[in-house]
Design an enzyme around this catalytic site. Structure first.
Site, PDB file in Angstrom:
ATOM      1  N   ARG A   1      60.877 -31.046 -27.960  1.00  0.00           N
ATOM      2  CA  ARG A   1      60.340 -31.800 -29.091  1.00  0.00           C
ATOM      3  C   ARG A   1      60.827 -31.088 -30.340  1.00  0.00           C
ATOM      4  NH1 ARG A   1      56.367 -34.893 -31.036  1.00  0.00           N
ATOM      5  NH2 ARG A   1      57.852 -36.085 -32.230  1.00  0.00           N
TER       6      ARG A   1
ATOM      7  N   ARG B   1      59.438 -21.323 -37.044  1.00  0.00           N
ATOM      8  CA  ARG B   1      59.050 -20.263 -36.119  1.00  0.00           C
ATOM      9  C   ARG B   1      59.003 -20.739 -34.671  1.00  0.00           C
ATOM     10  NH1 ARG B   1      53.063 -18.703 -35.936  1.00  0.00           N
ATOM     11  NH2 ARG B   1      53.249 -20.638 -34.741  1.00  0.00           N
TER      12      ARG B   1
ATOM     13  N   PHE C   1      39.999 -19.958 -48.449  1.00  0.00           N
ATOM     14  CA  PHE C   1      40.343 -20.848 -47.335  1.00  0.00           C
ATOM     15  C   PHE C   1      41.758 -21.414 -47.498  1.00  0.00           C
ATOM     16  CE2 PHE C   1      40.620 -25.399 -46.177  1.00  0.00           C
ATOM     17  CZ  PHE C   1      40.574 -25.278 -44.798  1.00  0.00           C
TER      18      PHE C   1
ATOM     19  N   TYR D   1      57.990 -36.522 -42.109  1.00  0.00           N
ATOM     20  CA  TYR D   1      57.274 -36.106 -40.903  1.00  0.00           C
ATOM     21  C   TYR D   1      56.225 -35.034 -41.259  1.00  0.00           C
ATOM     22  CZ  TYR D   1      55.930 -34.025 -36.534  1.00  0.00           C
ATOM     23  OH  TYR D   1      55.147 -33.518 -35.515  1.00  0.00           O
TER      24      TYR D   1
HETATM   25  C1  PS7 Z   1      44.567 -26.297 -48.022  1.00  0.00           C
HETATM   26  C2  PS7 Z   1      45.209 -28.164 -49.641  1.00  0.00           C
HETATM   27  C3  PS7 Z   1      41.517 -29.403 -41.234  1.00  0.00           C
HETATM   28  C4  PS7 Z   1      41.971 -26.971 -41.834  1.00  0.00           C
HETATM   29  C5  PS7 Z   1      45.708 -26.834 -43.509  1.00  0.00           C
HETATM   30  C6  PS7 Z   1      45.211 -29.440 -36.450  1.00  0.00           C
HETATM   31  C7  PS7 Z   1      48.477 -26.562 -38.955  1.00  0.00           C
HETATM   32  C8  PS7 Z   1      48.712 -29.441 -35.455  1.00  0.00           C
HETATM   33  O1  PS7 Z   1      50.309 -25.560 -33.741  1.00  0.00           O
HETATM   34  O2  PS7 Z   1      54.168 -28.086 -34.238  1.00  0.00           O
HETATM   35  O3  PS7 Z   1      52.699 -25.490 -33.074  1.00  0.00           O
HETATM   36  O4  PS7 Z   1      51.112 -27.019 -31.886  1.00  0.00           O
HETATM   37  O5  PS7 Z   1      52.505 -29.613 -33.099  1.00  0.00           O
HETATM   38  C9  PS7 Z   1      46.525 -27.784 -47.634  1.00  0.00           C
HETATM   39  C10 PS7 Z   1      43.564 -28.192 -40.466  1.00  0.00           C
HETATM   40  C11 PS7 Z   1      47.681 -28.286 -43.076  1.00  0.00           C
HETATM   41  C12 PS7 Z   1      46.643 -30.586 -38.133  1.00  0.00           C
HETATM   42  C13 PS7 Z   1      49.408 -28.916 -39.003  1.00  0.00           C
HETATM   43  C14 PS7 Z   1      46.842 -27.212 -46.333  1.00  0.00           C
HETATM   44  C15 PS7 Z   1      44.041 -29.287 -39.642  1.00  0.00           C
HETATM   45  C16 PS7 Z   1      47.667 -27.927 -41.656  1.00  0.00           C
HETATM   46  C17 PS7 Z   1      47.217 -31.462 -37.132  1.00  0.00           C
HETATM   47  C18 PS7 Z   1      46.802 -28.322 -45.332  1.00  0.00           C
HETATM   48  C19 PS7 Z   1      45.262 -28.765 -38.947  1.00  0.00           C
HETATM   49  C20 PS7 Z   1      49.040 -27.822 -41.145  1.00  0.00           C
HETATM   50  C21 PS7 Z   1      51.295 -28.866 -36.234  1.00  0.00           C
HETATM   51  C22 PS7 Z   1      48.754 -31.374 -37.075  1.00  0.00           C
HETATM   52  O6  PS7 Z   1      52.455 -29.363 -35.560  1.00  0.00           O
HETATM   53  O7  PS7 Z   1      51.751 -27.470 -34.213  1.00  0.00           O
HETATM   54  C23 PS7 Z   1      45.466 -27.430 -48.375  1.00  0.00           C
HETATM   55  C24 PS7 Z   1      42.398 -28.213 -41.135  1.00  0.00           C
HETATM   56  C25 PS7 Z   1      46.774 -27.804 -43.929  1.00  0.00           C
HETATM   57  C26 PS7 Z   1      45.740 -29.660 -37.838  1.00  0.00           C
HETATM   58  C27 PS7 Z   1      48.990 -27.810 -39.644  1.00  0.00           C
HETATM   59  C28 PS7 Z   1      49.453 -28.993 -37.599  1.00  0.00           C
HETATM   60  C29 PS7 Z   1      50.539 -29.751 -37.047  1.00  0.00           C
HETATM   61  C30 PS7 Z   1      49.229 -29.984 -36.739  1.00  0.00           C
HETATM   62  P1  PS7 Z   1      51.465 -26.307 -33.144  1.00  0.00           P
HETATM   63  P2  PS7 Z   1      52.787 -28.654 -34.193  1.00  0.00           P
HETATM   64 MN    MN Z   2      52.624 -31.793 -32.895  1.00  0.00          MN
HETATM   65 MN    MN Z   3      52.773 -23.096 -31.851  1.00  0.00          MN
END
Ligand code: PS7
Ligand code: MN
Ligand code: MN
Ligand code: MN
Ligand code: MN
Ligand code: MN
Length: 344
Positions: free
Chosen positions: A202, A189, A262, A144
């Site tokens: 969820r 968290r 970044f 997941y």
């Molecule tokens: C740097 C090699 C394109 C920068 C950054 C939106 C954040 C939302 O927030 O529990 O509690 O609602 O629903 C690796 C980011 C992974 C992803 C995932 C690092 C896109 C981001 C869509 C790779 C971020 C991890 C959250 C899915 O689940 O969240 C490198 C950029 C990175 C987004 C994140 C997020 C899932 C997510 P919330 P949820």
């Molecule tokens: Mn989600």
């Molecule tokens: Mn959140």
């Protein structure tokens, strides 16, 4: 396209950057520090995936509507009219104004568009899979998190290379660990936020782990079960810390300083959040966050691998102190010592 000069004053790009700032203050800051040839693509990548996640998270959408929406989402990216209004607050504003994101997306380099489309396709398919079944095993949990965050890591590596900023060997397994380290920290968290989600919870905590500590996940909300809840929490912290060494290895291979910052800043924030959460019963009663001043400090100070190692060692030390003190009788204290010592 040269980002800054062309984007200023154009309503689609202004909207995208203001939305990015509204939905994620911390990503907004690190994305805006990227070099121009990458900044716009990563901004749109973020907003596209945030829109997909808004559909995934909206528990008012019936399953038989949501699943095909997630699977088809990648086919909407070139449709200038498409929008699907759902979610709340700033996420709803993103969905309402989605055509402005599409307008900006279609201005990106075609290679960048293809990378974003490919990741959105695979992520939507993976999210759909887990709408229909729960995260049960640790293997499910890793899968997941691969879908919702590991794939983002793989896509970002493609964007770095397409923009000619990174040339080194950045294997999928290491990029995946970067995503898993962030995502598992978010899942740990967000226990209370996710279990209190309306109209239905969820949850992503794997039953293979929490089942050792309780009958149902809701039981951890009851202060009477605090001791078992905290042991479960610490077991999940041990699980996520197993990705730390691979994250550090990934970061050590980066060449461009802005790409490095970044990538590194969110990892440091994640281990900082883990140090706060570790052995902390407040995870089950409220929101646990790093202190604001501390976040600000790391936002500016992470400029080299040396600073990353120092920050990881600092937060590992905080957890080791808890292992030797209040958490000394934790069932995983020994294993925790081993993984924490690996990042010292
Ligand atoms: C740097 C090699 C394109 C920068 C950054 C939106 C954040 C939302 O927030 O529990 O509690 O609602 O629903 C690796 C980011 C992974 C992803 C995932 C690092 C896109 C981001 C869509 C790779 C971020 C991890 C959250 C899915 O689940 O969240 C490198 C950029 C990175 C987004 C994140 C997020 C899932 C997510 P919330 P949820
Ligand atoms: Mn989600
Ligand atoms: Mn959140
Ligand atoms: Mn979400
Ligand atoms: Mn979350
Ligand atoms: Mn959420």
């Amino acid at each position: 396209r040269k980002a800054k000069a062309q984007t200023r004053g154009s309503p689609d790009w202004d909207f995208c950057y203001s939305l990015l700032n509204a939905v994620s203050r911390s990503f907004s800051i690190v994305i805006q520090q990227l070099p121009p040839q990458l900044r716009d693509a990563v901004c749109i990548f973020y907003l596209v995936l945030r829109a997909l996640d808004t559909i995934e998270d909206d528990m008012t959408i019936p399953v038989d509507v949501k699943v095909p929406e997630l699977v088809k989402f990648h086919t909407r990216l070139r449709d200038r009219e498409w929008k699907y209004v759902c979610g709340e607050k700033d996420y709803r504003r993103l969905m309402l104004n989605y055509p402005l994101v599409t307008q900006a997306f279609l201005q990106l380099d075609s290679v960048h568009q293809e990378v974003i489309t490919d990741i959105a396709r695979r992520m939507g398919k993976g999210m759909a899979e887990f709408i229909e079944r729960d995260v049960e095993t640790v293997q499910d949990y890793d899968l997941y998190c691969h879908y919702v965050a590991g794939l983002t890591g793989l896509g970002l590596v493609h964007l770095f290379k397409a923009s000619r900023l990174e040339h080194g060997d950045l294997p999928d397994d290491l990029a995946n660990s970067m995503g898993l380290f962030l995502q598992k920290t978010n899942i740990i968290r967000d226990y209370l936020e996710d279990i209190n989600e309306e109209p239905a919870p969820r949850m992503f905590w794997p039953k293979e782990i929490w089942g050792k500590y309780g009958r149902v996940l809701e039981d951890f909300k009851d202060p009477a079960n605090s001791a078992a809840a905290v042991q479960c929490l610490n077991h999940l912290v041990l699980n996520v810390m197993r990705h730390a060494v691979r994250s550090l290895e990934f970061l050590s291979r980066l060449q461009d300083i802005q790409v490095f910052r970044f990538c590194a800043i969110p990892q440091v924030m994640a281990i900082g959040t883990l140090a706060e959460c570790f052995n902390n019963p407040q995870v089950f009663t409220g929101v646990v966050k790093m202190r604001r001043g501390e976040t600000a400090k790391y936002m500016v100070s992470i400029n080299s691998m040396r600073n990353v190692y120092l920050a990881f060692a600092h937060f590992a030390c905080i957890m080791i102190k808890k292992c030797n003190g209040p958490a000394q009788n934790d069932p995983h204290a020994t294993e925790l010592h081993v993984v924490l010592n690996e990042v010292l």
